[in-house]
Design a protein around this motif. Structure first.
Motif, PDB file in Angstrom:
ATOM      1  N   UNK B 101       0.852  -1.280  -0.019  1.00 25.87           N
ATOM      2  CA  UNK B 101       0.009   0.031  -0.033  1.00 25.87           C
ATOM      3  C   UNK B 101       0.834   1.273   0.023  1.00 25.87           C
ATOM      4  N   UNK B 102       1.988   1.114  -0.010  1.00 25.21           N
ATOM      5  CA  UNK B 102       3.114   2.402   0.470  1.00 25.21           C
ATOM      6  C   UNK B 102       3.198   2.933   1.613  1.00 25.21           C
ATOM      7  N   UNK B 103       3.914   3.943   1.666  1.00 26.40           N
ATOM      8  CA  UNK B 103       4.635   4.369   3.151  1.00 26.40           C
ATOM      9  C   UNK B 103       3.627   5.444   3.630  1.00 26.40           C
ATOM     10  N   UNK B 104       2.469   5.477   3.371  1.00 28.77           N
ATOM     11  CA  UNK B 104       1.529   6.448   4.230  1.00 28.77           C
ATOM     12  C   UNK B 104       0.288   5.785   4.799  1.00 28.77           C
ATOM     13  N   UNK B 105       0.110   6.458   5.909  1.00 29.80           N
ATOM     14  CA  UNK B 105      -1.220   5.785   6.729  1.00 29.80           C
ATOM     15  C   UNK B 105      -2.403   5.990   5.829  1.00 29.80           C
ATOM     16  N   UNK B 106      -3.075   4.725   5.977  1.00 24.79           N
ATOM     17  CA  UNK B 106      -4.274   4.598   5.121  1.00 24.79           C
ATOM     18  C   UNK B 106      -5.497   4.567   5.770  1.00 24.79           C
ATOM     19  N   UNK B 107      -5.378   5.172   7.324  1.00 22.06           N
ATOM     20  CA  UNK B 107      -6.543   5.234   8.129  1.00 22.06           C
ATOM     21  C   UNK B 107      -6.848   6.611   8.520  1.00 22.06           C
ATOM     22  N   UNK B 108      -7.247   7.451   7.893  1.00 22.21           N
ATOM     23  CA  UNK B 108      -7.830   8.666   8.209  1.00 22.21           C
ATOM     24  C   UNK B 108      -6.730   9.587   8.970  1.00 22.21           C
ATOM     25  N   UNK B 168     -10.798   6.056   1.571  1.00 22.09           N
ATOM     26  CA  UNK B 168     -11.698   5.692   0.510  1.00 22.09           C
ATOM     27  C   UNK B 168     -12.674   6.966   0.054  1.00 22.09           C
ATOM     28  N   UNK B 169     -13.319   7.826   0.778  1.00 22.21           N
ATOM     29  CA  UNK B 169     -14.163   8.703   0.285  1.00 22.21           C
ATOM     30  C   UNK B 169     -13.422   9.641  -0.367  1.00 22.21           C
ATOM     31  N   UNK B 170     -12.197   9.939   0.097  1.00 23.90           N
ATOM     32  CA  UNK B 170     -11.158  11.066  -0.587  1.00 23.90           C
ATOM     33  C   UNK B 170     -10.810  10.465  -2.051  1.00 23.90           C
ATOM     34  N   UNK B 171     -10.582   9.305  -2.007  1.00 27.24           N
ATOM     35  CA  UNK B 171     -10.213   8.716  -3.239  1.00 27.24           C
ATOM     36  C   UNK B 171     -11.303   8.700  -4.408  1.00 27.24           C
ATOM     37  N   UNK B 172     -12.512   8.336  -3.873  1.00 31.30           N
ATOM     38  CA  UNK B 172     -13.543   8.416  -4.578  1.00 31.30           C
ATOM     39  C   UNK B 172     -13.919   9.886  -5.272  1.00 31.30           C
ATOM     40  N   UNK B 173     -13.920  10.863  -4.051  1.00 36.81           N
ATOM     41  CA  UNK B 173     -14.324  12.096  -4.758  1.00 36.81           C
ATOM     42  C   UNK B 173     -13.308  12.783  -5.744  1.00 36.81           C
ATOM     43  N   UNK B 174     -12.053  12.179  -5.413  1.00 38.39           N
ATOM     44  CA  UNK B 174     -10.974  12.857  -6.559  1.00 38.39           C
ATOM     45  C   UNK B 174     -11.240  12.128  -7.836  1.00 38.39           C
ATOM     46  N   UNK B 175     -11.638  10.664  -7.858  1.00 32.97           N
ATOM     47  CA  UNK B 175     -11.711  10.035  -9.143  1.00 32.97           C
ATOM     48  C   UNK B 175     -12.849  10.855  -9.790  1.00 32.97           C
TER      49      UNK B 175
END
Lengths: 195, 586
Positions: B101-108, B168-175
Motif C-alpha cells: 500500500x505504500x509508506x503512508x497511513x491509510x487510516x484517516x 476511500x471517500x477521498x479517493x472516490x471524490x478525487x476520481x
C-alpha cells in the motif's frame, strides 16, 4: 550553593497600590477576577458577559481600553499600549485573547482569536474573525483583513472556510459563548473593586 | 540552531582529522609503536577546519560500542528498520502492507496542505433547531479541519458522509472530479496530466511486477539481514525444486532480460504540451492572485495528488507518511548498540549504549559569573531572545572545566590542548592542572554514608565561622580562593574541576608600520565563524577493570583479554573534543 537574587520574588508579594483610580465602566454581567490589574488614568469599558482572568493586565495609561461583549482576556495578557504611547485600544465582540498575549492594537475585530504569547504591535487594525497563532507577531501599523490567519512565523492566509460559510462563524460564536459560561462558573467576580 | 555558549562537542575518532593524538601525548604512549616519520607535523585538531563540522557531535548524538570500547557516531553505525508506524494514530503497519500500500497511513490520518499540522475529522455544525427532533442522517456531514491554520476540506468543497474510511471517500471524490474533467479534455479548465497519472501509475506497477516475475530476478525478501544464505537457498529451491508448471517452465527457459513499458496500456505516457487555451487561463488567473496563493515546491511534492496543482486552493490533504523504528549496529563488530522496543507504544529501549554513560563528560563555565547571572539558554521562548556577552580580546578569563565520570571505576584523566588555538585567531589557552584522577560514579548512599556533612577544614571550636560553614556547607575562605597551577579546583564524588585560563586573541592584527600588500591583507581577512572561540582538547582516560568471567563463558578465546578471571586489565579511551567558549568582540 550561591544565593540567587531575590528581586523577582519581591514584586509579586507586595502589589503596589495604584495612585490614580481608573474610571471603569464594567457591565454588571461581566466577570473581572480579583487578581486582575487595571491601571491608568483613562477610561476602561468592559462589555456584557466579558471575562477578565486573574493576573490579566489592562493598561489604560496611554488611552482608553474598550473590551467588547463576550470577550475574554486570559491570564498574564496585557491589553493597552506601553508607557509613553498614546492610543486607544478597542477590542471587539467575542474576541479571545489567550495567555500572555500583548495587545497594543488600535482595533481588533469581532470574533478574532489571539493565541498564546502573541504580540500585536501598536496601531495595528485586525479585521473580523482573524486568528493570530501562538508566538506570532503582528508588526506595528499593520492592517489585517477580515478572516486573515497569521501562522507559522509570519505567514498569512485568508481563512476561506470562515469567510464563505456563515454556519462556521455561527459555530465559533456558540463555542465562545460556551467557554464564557464555563469561566463564569469558575471565576469569582471582584468587579466591585473597580467600580 | 546554534548551540548556546558554552557548549561541548565531541569528535568521533573515525574521521582522519581526529584519529591521531597530539604529539605531546603520543610520545608517551608510543613506546611500543614504530617511530612514525610524520611525528613532527602538527596533529592537533583544528575546529575551524571546514571539514571539522562533519566530525563533531553533541554528546547526545553519540553511542558507544562496548565490544570495541569505542565511540560510535552516526557515520559508524548501520541502521535496521524494526517496524513502521503512523505518528498520528500510532498504529503499527506490517511491512507487507507497507510494500503493497505504500509508506503512508491509510487510516484517516491527514496533514494540512497549508501548514502541515494534523487534520482532525470535524462534524459540520448542525442548524440549531429543535432539540427534540433527532438529527436527520442526511444532514450529517464531516470535514477535515486543521487546528492550527484553520484550513478545512471545505476549501476544496470536499465533504464526507461518515467519519471513518476517509481514505476511500477521498479517493472516490478525487476520481469523480478528475473523471468528469477528463471527459471534457478539450475544455479549457481540464488539466491533461492528473487523470492519466493515477491510471498510468497503476498500469506501470502491474507491468513491472509481471516483468520481475518473468525475468527471473528473485525478490530478495531477506534484504534486511546481513547474511544472504537463506535467500540463496530459496532461490535455488524455486528454480529446481518446484513441482508447479510455472517453476518447471522457469527451469527450462532462459530468462528474458527486463524491458521497459511500450504503450499506454503498460503505463507508458509521452509528454503532451498543454493546449494553448489552458495555458492562457492559468496565466490570467496568476495575474489576479498573489504569491501566497500559488503552491510551493514542498507543497507540490508532499503528496501525489498535489504534484500538478499550481494554486493553493487546489491542494488536497496529504496522507501522513509513516515513520520507522530503527535499531543501530556497530559497523566494525556488528554488535547491537541501540535497539528500541518492538511495541510502538513502549518508548523504552531494550539495548541502549549511550556515549554519555561510558565516556568522561566535559563541562565548562566561567569562574566568575556576571551579576546578575545570565538566564539559562534552555528556557528562552524565541531564538533571538538569547543575548550572550562577548569576550574581550587580550583580557584573561578563567573558566572551570569539570570532568564527570559515569563509570564505576576511578579514572585517571590527562588533558592536552595546543597553547594557542589553531585557526586564524590565536587565543592562548592554559590548563592549570592537566592530569588528575576522577572518582567513580556510584550509589547516592555511598556519598552520604562515607563523607561527613561539614567540610574537613571547618574548625570545631564553636566559633561563628564554623557555624556558618556547617550551615552553608563550604569553608569560609572559599570566596577568595585563587586558582593555582598544578592543583585541582574542586572534587566531588564523581567529578573533578580544574581551572583553564583563556586569553582571547585579537580578531584583527595590530596595525603595522609597513603597509601590507593586497595578498597579505586578503590572507588576514577573517573567514566565517572565526570570531567564535573554540578550544580543542584531547582527553585521555585510563582505568583498571576486573574481567567478569560471566560475560565471556567458559570457552572464550578473546585475545584482547589475556588474563584469567579476576585479573585486572588497564583500559584506555581517548578522543578529541571542542569547547565552545564564546564570541570575541571586535
Amino acid at each position: 550553593m550561591t544565593s540567587k537574587p531575590v528581586t523577582s520574588k519581591r514584586l509579586l508579594s507586595a502589589p503596589a497600590a495604584p495612585a490614580v483610580k481608573t474610571p471603569c465602566h464594567i457591565h454588571p454581567s461581566a466577570i473581572v477576577a480579583d487578581k486582575a490589574q487595571i491601571t491608568g488614568a483613562h477610561a476602561v469599558e468592559i462589555g456584557e458577559n466579558a471575562v477578565i482572568h486573574p493576573y490579566a493586565k489592562i493598561r489604560a495609561e496611554g488611552g482608553k481600553v474598550v473590551i467588547g461583549n463576550n470577550s475574554m482576556v486570559y491570564e498574564r495578557a496585557v491589553v493597552g499600549v506601553a508607557e509613553g504611547g498614546e492610543q486607544d485600544v478597542v477590542i471587539g465582540e467575542g474576541v479571545n485573547i489567550d495567555t500572555g498575549a500583548v495587545i497594543e492594537a488600535k482595533n481588533i475585530g469581532d470574533g478574532s482569536t489571539i493565541e498564546v504569547n502573541a504580540i500585536i504591535g501598536k496601531g495595528t487594525v485586525l479585521g473580523r474573525y482573524c486568528k493570530v497563532a501562538s508566538l506570532e507577531r503582528v508588526e506595528a501599523g499593520e492592517e489585517l483583513e477580515d478572516f486573515m490567519v497569521v501562522y507559522s512565523d509570519g505567514q498569512r492566509r485568508i481563512d476561506k472556510t470562515m469567510k464563505d460559510h456563515p454556519d462556521i462563524r455561527e459555530a465559533k460564536r456558540v463555542g465562545q459563548e460556551k467557554s464564557i459560561e464555563l469561566m463564569r462558573k469558575m471565576l469569582p467576580n471582584a468587579a466591585a473593586k473597580w467600580m | 540552531m546554534a548551540a548556546a555558549f558554552p557548549y561541548t562537542h565531541y569528535a568521533c575518532p573515525c574521521s582522519d582529522l581526529t584519529s591521531t593524538a597530539p604529539s605531546s601525548i603520543s610520545k608517551r604512549i608510543s613506546n611500543n609503536q614504530p617511530a612514525n616519520a610524520d611525528l613532527t607535523d602538527d596533529r592537533t585538531f583544528n575546529p575551524h577546519d571546514p571539514r571539522a563540522n562533519c566530525a563533531l557531535y553533541p554528546l547526545d548524538h553519540l553511542l558507544f560500542c562496548d565490544e570495541c570500547d569505542a565511540i560510535r557516531c552516526p557515520k559508524c553505525w548501520t541502521e535496521e528498520i524494526i517496524n513502521w508506524y503512523c505518528p498520528t494514530c500510532l498504529f503499527e503497519v506490517p511491512s507487507s502492507a507497507v510494500k503493497s500500500d505504500g509508506n503512508r497511513c491509510s487510516r484517516n490520518c491527514y496533514t494540512c496542505p497549508a501548514c502541515t499540522a494534523p487534520l482532525a475529522v470535524a462534524a459540520m455544525p448542525q442548524p440549531a433547531g429543535d432539540y427534540l427532533k433527532p438529527t436527520e442522517p442526511a444532514t450529517e456531514a464531516y470535514m477535515l479541519q486543521c487546528g492550527y491554520c484553520d484550513w478545512s476540506s471545505r476549501d476544496l468543497d470536499v465533504l464526507f458522509s461518515k467519519p471513518t474510511k476517509i481514505t476511500e471517500q477521498l479517493a472516490k471524490q478525487r476520481k469523480a472530479r478528475l473523471g468528469s474533467s477528463g471527459k471534457e479534455a478539450s475544455d479549457k479548465d481540464a488539466k491533461p496530466n492528473p487523470v492519466g497519472h493515477d491510471t498510468a501509475f497503476g498500469s506501470l506497477t502491474t507491468f513491472y511486477k509481471a516483468q520481475l516475475s518473468e525475468s527471473g530476478d528473485a525478490q530478495n525478501q531477506f534484504a534486511n539481514s546481513p547474511y544472504s544464505s537463506p535467500a540463496n537457498l530459496q532461490r535455488i529451491m524455486n528454480i529446481y525444486g518446484g513441482l508447479s508448471a510455472n517453476t518447471l517452465k522457469k527451469s527450462r527457459e532462459t530468462p528474458q532480460p527486463m524491458r521497459e513499458a511500450r504503450d499506454s496500456n503498460e503505463g507508458f505516457s509521452t509528454y503532451t504540451p498543454d493546449p494553448v487555451e489552458h495555458e492562457a487561463t492559468v496565466i490570467s488567473k496568476l495575474r489576479s492572485l498573489s504569491w501566497e496563493d500559488t503552491t510551493t515546491t514542498e507543497q507540490r511534492l508532499a503528496a501525489p495528488p498535489n504534484n500538478y496543482s499550481r494554486f493553493a486552493d487546489q491542494l488536497w490533504p496529504v496522507a501522513t507518511p509513516l515513520r520507522t523504528r530503527k535499531g543501530k549496529r556497530c559497523e566494525t563488530c556488528r554488535h547491537l548498540i541501540s535497539r528500541p522496543d518492538s511495541k510502538v507504544s513502549h518508548i523504552r529501549y531494550k539495548i541502549r549504549l549511550l556515549a554519555m554513560n561510558n565516556i568522561p563528560r566535559i563541562f565548562m563555565r566561567p569562574l566568575h559569573l556576571p551579576n546578575p547571572p545570565p538566564p539559562n539558554a534552555a528556557f528562552r521562548l524565541r531564538a533571538d531572545d538569547a543575548v550572550q556577552a562577548e569576550l574581550q580580546p587580550n583580557v584573561a578569563q578563567q573558566y572551570i572545566l569539570t570532568i564527570r565520570n559515569p563509570i564505576f571505576e576511578t579514572i585517571k584523566v590527562t588533558l592536552a590542548t595546543p597553547g594557542t588555538t589553531p585557526g586564524n585567531v590565536a587565543s592562548r589557552v592554559t590548563i592549570l592542572c592537566p592530569s588528575f584522577p576522577v572518582g567513580p560514579a556510584g550509589d547516592v548512599w555511598d556519598e552520604a554514608l562515607s563523607s561527613s556533612t561539614t567540610p574537613a577544614s571547618a574548625s570545631n571550636d564553636g566559633s561563628r565561622k564554623a557555624a556558618m560553614a556547617s550551615l552553608t556547607g563550604k569553608a569560609p575562605e572559599d570566596a577568595d580562593r585563587q586558582p593555582e597551577a598544578g592543583k585541582v579546583w574542586d572534587r566531588t564524588r564523581n567529578s573533578t574541576s580544574v581551572i583553564v585560563e583563556i586569553v582571547p586573541g585579537p580578531l584583527k592584527a595590530p596595525p603595522s608600520i609597513v603597509p601590507k600588500t593586497e595578498a597579505e591583507l586578503a590572507d588576514q581577512a577573517l573567514d566565517e565563524d572565526d570570531e567564535v572561540l573554540e578550544v580543542p582538547i584531547y582527553v585521555r582516560a585510563e582505568w583498571e577493570t576486573v574481567i567478569d568471567a560471566d560475560a565471556f563463558g567458559p570457552g572464550a578465546k578473546d585475545d584482547k583479554h589475556h588474563g584469567r578471571q579476576g585479573e585486572k586489565v588497564t583500559k584506555e579511551l581517548a578522543y578529541w573534543c571542542v569547547l565552545g567558549v564564546g564570541k570575541i568582540a571586535e
